[in-house]
Structure formats: structure tokens, C-alpha cells
Design a protein around this motif. Sequence first.
Motif, PDB file in Angstrom:
ATOM      1  N   LEU A 174     -25.155 -31.748 -39.214  1.00  0.00           N
ATOM      2  CA  LEU A 174     -26.294 -31.645 -40.126  1.00  0.00           C
ATOM      3  C   LEU A 174     -27.304 -30.620 -39.627  1.00  0.00           C
ATOM      4  N   ARG A 175     -27.492 -30.545 -38.322  1.00  0.00           N
ATOM      5  CA  ARG A 175     -28.395 -29.538 -37.763  1.00  0.00           C
ATOM      6  C   ARG A 175     -27.875 -28.131 -38.030  1.00  0.00           C
ATOM      7  N   ARG A 176     -26.560 -27.963 -38.004  1.00  0.00           N
ATOM      8  CA  ARG A 176     -26.002 -26.631 -38.264  1.00  0.00           C
ATOM      9  C   ARG A 176     -26.241 -26.183 -39.706  1.00  0.00           C
ATOM     10  N   ILE A 177     -26.372 -27.149 -40.621  1.00  0.00           N
ATOM     11  CA  ILE A 177     -26.694 -26.783 -42.003  1.00  0.00           C
ATOM     12  C   ILE A 177     -28.114 -26.231 -42.077  1.00  0.00           C
ATOM     13  N   GLY A 178     -28.992 -26.720 -41.189  1.00  0.00           N
ATOM     14  CA  GLY A 178     -30.315 -26.108 -41.156  1.00  0.00           C
ATOM     15  C   GLY A 178     -31.487 -26.999 -40.807  1.00  0.00           C
ATOM     16  N   SER A 179     -31.339 -28.322 -40.915  1.00  0.00           N
ATOM     17  CA  SER A 179     -32.482 -29.183 -40.619  1.00  0.00           C
ATOM     18  C   SER A 179     -32.810 -29.176 -39.131  1.00  0.00           C
ATOM     19  N   LYS A 180     -34.094 -29.252 -38.806  1.00  0.00           N
ATOM     20  CA  LYS A 180     -34.513 -29.237 -37.402  1.00  0.00           C
ATOM     21  C   LYS A 180     -34.261 -30.588 -36.736  1.00  0.00           C
ATOM     22  N   SER A 181     -34.794 -31.656 -37.336  1.00  0.00           N
ATOM     23  CA  SER A 181     -34.558 -33.008 -36.832  1.00  0.00           C
ATOM     24  C   SER A 181     -33.747 -33.781 -37.865  1.00  0.00           C
ATOM     25  N   VAL A 182     -33.026 -34.805 -37.398  1.00  0.00           N
ATOM     26  CA  VAL A 182     -32.093 -35.521 -38.277  1.00  0.00           C
ATOM     27  C   VAL A 182     -32.102 -37.011 -37.951  1.00  0.00           C
ATOM     28  N   LEU A 183     -32.046 -37.838 -38.996  1.00  0.00           N
ATOM     29  CA  LEU A 183     -31.740 -39.257 -38.870  1.00  0.00           C
ATOM     30  C   LEU A 183     -30.528 -39.555 -39.741  1.00  0.00           C
ATOM     31  N   ILE A 184     -29.674 -40.478 -39.293  1.00  0.00           N
ATOM     32  CA  ILE A 184     -28.590 -41.001 -40.121  1.00  0.00           C
ATOM     33  C   ILE A 184     -28.759 -42.507 -40.178  1.00  0.00           C
ATOM     34  N   THR A 185     -29.022 -43.021 -41.373  1.00  0.00           N
ATOM     35  CA  THR A 185     -29.248 -44.457 -41.538  1.00  0.00           C
ATOM     36  C   THR A 185     -27.936 -45.144 -41.938  1.00  0.00           C
ATOM     37  N   SER A 194     -26.698 -49.347 -37.088  1.00  0.00           N
ATOM     38  CA  SER A 194     -27.637 -48.516 -36.335  1.00  0.00           C
ATOM     39  C   SER A 194     -28.215 -47.403 -37.212  1.00  0.00           C
ATOM     40  N   VAL A 195     -29.303 -46.839 -36.722  1.00  0.00           N
ATOM     41  CA  VAL A 195     -29.821 -45.559 -37.201  1.00  0.00           C
ATOM     42  C   VAL A 195     -29.707 -44.580 -36.044  1.00  0.00           C
ATOM     43  N   ALA A 196     -29.051 -43.446 -36.284  1.00  0.00           N
ATOM     44  CA  ALA A 196     -28.882 -42.415 -35.252  1.00  0.00           C
ATOM     45  C   ALA A 196     -29.871 -41.287 -35.503  1.00  0.00           C
ATOM     46  N   GLY A 197     -30.338 -40.660 -34.432  1.00  0.00           N
ATOM     47  CA  GLY A 197     -31.319 -39.608 -34.621  1.00  0.00           C
ATOM     48  C   GLY A 197     -31.266 -38.509 -33.591  1.00  0.00           C
ATOM     49  N   TYR A 198     -31.820 -37.357 -33.998  1.00  0.00           N
ATOM     50  CA  TYR A 198     -32.038 -36.224 -33.088  1.00  0.00           C
ATOM     51  C   TYR A 198     -33.431 -35.694 -33.353  1.00  0.00           C
ATOM     52  N   ASN A 199     -34.224 -35.567 -32.293  1.00  0.00           N
ATOM     53  CA  ASN A 199     -35.595 -35.066 -32.376  1.00  0.00           C
ATOM     54  C   ASN A 199     -35.647 -33.660 -31.801  1.00  0.00           C
ATOM     55  N   HIS A 200     -35.902 -32.674 -32.654  1.00  0.00           N
ATOM     56  CA  HIS A 200     -35.863 -31.286 -32.178  1.00  0.00           C
ATOM     57  C   HIS A 200     -37.046 -30.943 -31.271  1.00  0.00           C
ATOM     58  N   PHE A 201     -38.095 -31.761 -31.294  1.00  0.00           N
ATOM     59  CA  PHE A 201     -39.251 -31.463 -30.446  1.00  0.00           C
ATOM     60  C   PHE A 201     -38.930 -31.644 -28.965  1.00  0.00           C
ATOM     61  N   LEU A 232     -45.089 -40.880 -39.219  1.00  0.00           N
ATOM     62  CA  LEU A 232     -44.957 -39.543 -38.627  1.00  0.00           C
ATOM     63  C   LEU A 232     -46.212 -38.713 -38.868  1.00  0.00           C
ATOM     64  N   LEU A 233     -46.748 -38.758 -40.081  1.00  0.00           N
ATOM     65  CA  LEU A 233     -47.943 -37.969 -40.385  1.00  0.00           C
ATOM     66  C   LEU A 233     -49.185 -38.522 -39.710  1.00  0.00           C
ATOM     67  N   ASP A 234     -49.079 -39.739 -39.202  1.00  0.00           N
ATOM     68  CA  ASP A 234     -50.171 -40.312 -38.418  1.00  0.00           C
ATOM     69  C   ASP A 234     -50.057 -39.948 -36.939  1.00  0.00           C
ATOM     70  N   GLY A 235     -49.054 -39.127 -36.619  1.00  0.00           N
ATOM     71  CA  GLY A 235     -48.920 -38.619 -35.259  1.00  0.00           C
ATOM     72  C   GLY A 235     -47.993 -39.398 -34.355  1.00  0.00           C
ATOM     73  N   GLU A 236     -47.281 -40.397 -34.905  1.00  0.00           N
ATOM     74  CA  GLU A 236     -46.375 -41.182 -34.074  1.00  0.00           C
ATOM     75  C   GLU A 236     -45.050 -40.446 -33.883  1.00  0.00           C
ATOM     76  N   PRO A 237     -44.383 -40.582 -32.732  1.00  0.00           N
ATOM     77  CA  PRO A 237     -43.112 -39.899 -32.467  1.00  0.00           C
ATOM     78  C   PRO A 237     -42.011 -40.385 -33.400  1.00  0.00           C
ATOM     79  N   LEU A 238     -40.957 -39.570 -33.518  1.00  0.00           N
ATOM     80  CA  LEU A 238     -39.869 -39.868 -34.453  1.00  0.00           C
ATOM     81  C   LEU A 238     -39.181 -41.188 -34.136  1.00  0.00           C
ATOM     82  N   LYS A 239     -38.833 -41.427 -32.888  1.00  0.00           N
ATOM     83  CA  LYS A 239     -38.099 -42.639 -32.544  1.00  0.00           C
ATOM     84  C   LYS A 239     -38.920 -43.889 -32.858  1.00  0.00           C
TER      85      LYS A 239
END
Length: 275
Positions: A174-185, A194-201, A232-239
Motif C-alpha cells: 500500500l505504501r508503494r501505491i503512494g500513501s505515507k502512513s497505512v492502517l489495515i483494519t 488485529s489492526v496493522a499499521g505503519y507510521n511514516h513519521f 490524530l488532529l488533536d496531536g495524538e500519535p498514530l498508534k
Amino acid sequence: MKEMEKKQILLINDVAGHSKVGMGAMIPVLSYLGYPTFNLPTALVSNTFDYGKFHVQDTTDFIRGTLPVWKELGFGFDAICTGCMFSDEQVRLVSDYCREQAALGATVFVDPILGDGGRLYNGMTMKQVELMRRMVAVADLIFPNYTEAAYLTDTPIRKEGVSWAEARQLLDGLRRIGSKSVLITSCVIDGQCSVAGYNHFNGDYFHLEYEEIPGLFHGTGDLFSAVLIGHLLDGEPLKESTRCAMDTVYRLIWLNKDLADKNRGILIERFLNEL
């Protein structure tokens, strides 16, 4: 001290007349969390598709006319979240607009709504899969479910689940398609929901487990998205934001598990205090 103004959010998604899905599920949540929330419909839909009969009114003409007016008026947004797309022109208009707003500082979230349970939703085709790949390419964060992730990356669906190594391969695809960060629910990883994730930060891969409540509720993915974006918009980390969204949706499903008609979604206005 003056309270900091909440960020402005634009939702670009379909509007269902009967069911609490899409923007009908997201707007009450984001508004309750204090975010000025605006909308641009991609279609007017009579009801969720699983009722067997439905009517869809494409709103590409409305989008084509609205975006130039907003630009002339100087309207802008701190975040954009896109959902269902119905035509090539819609994707071109919306993706171009997302790029313009991103250049001005907006965060772009894409929910690539396509299917669940190993199949595409009624009314969805491989054309929509290709359209969603183009939307994923402009995203800061996407959150497909496992079925959608498999379709987007052209990966065979394994109903028994995947290993953590295979889940990471899906995230990277999914990152190769172009998204910076990714979740899979809704992903079964090593036998556990599970929910899997990648945080590009920070380059962090993670997966968070949850207990599944039997039954299919429509609109829970939209509720997950809204709670996630709010944190997220309140400043909390992705995980941490992901965990909070997972726990909130679990509570909402549990409180509504005995609803006779699950196709219409959770009547979220009754449960805003659970957020």
C-alpha cells in the motif's frame, strides 16, 4: 487564555438517505469532538447496498461546479477525508483538490471503501478498485480493511488470515501505491483479530489486537475513521489514536449488538457520550 480553534475538516464521501453510514456516521462524531466539519457529496445513495435494492445519484456535476466556487471564495481546510468514488472525473477533481490543499498544509486521509469479508460490496467493480488506487496515491494516511488492502495490492485473499510478515508485506504494498502512513483494519494476524499499521513519521510497524463481536454492522468503519481522525488532529500519535478508535467502536458495537436491523448502522447520536 483563549482556547485554540479546532481544525477544519472536509469530508468527501457519499450521503445515504436511510442508513447511518459514510458522512451520516462521521459528521456527528467529528462535530461532537468540536471540529468544524464540512462536506462534499460524491453521490446521494438511497440506503446501504445490502438491502438488495438501492438507488445512486452521482454528484460529479455538483463537485465540478462547487470546487471553483470554493477556490474563488478562499475556502480552505486543515484536513480532508475521502471515501466512496464513482467516476474517473470525480477522482481527477478530488485528487487534484487534495494535492492543492496538501500544498497549503492540509492532511489528506483516504478511506478506500470497496468491500469486506473477502468480496467487493454490491455495486462495486474492479473499476472502483483502480479509482481507489489513484486516491491512495495522494494520501497522508489510508485505512482500508483487509479485503480492501488485498484488492488494492492485487494480493490473494486468505480467509484464514495472514502472518505478521505477510501483513507487513501488505502494508508495504500500500505504501508503494503512494500513501505515507497505512492502517489495515479487520485483519486476522497469527490467528488474532488485529489492526496493522505503519507510521511514516518514525518508521514504526505495529499491530494491535482486539476481540471481535459477532455480527456485521454497517458504518462502523466510518465511526472508526471519525474517532481516529479526531484524535490524530488533536496531536495524538498514530498508534495511540488507533487503539482509542478501536476501543470506542468496540463499545459502540457492544451497546448495539442486539439491533434487529444492522444494515442501517448505529444511531450514533444516542451514544455520543461514549466518545
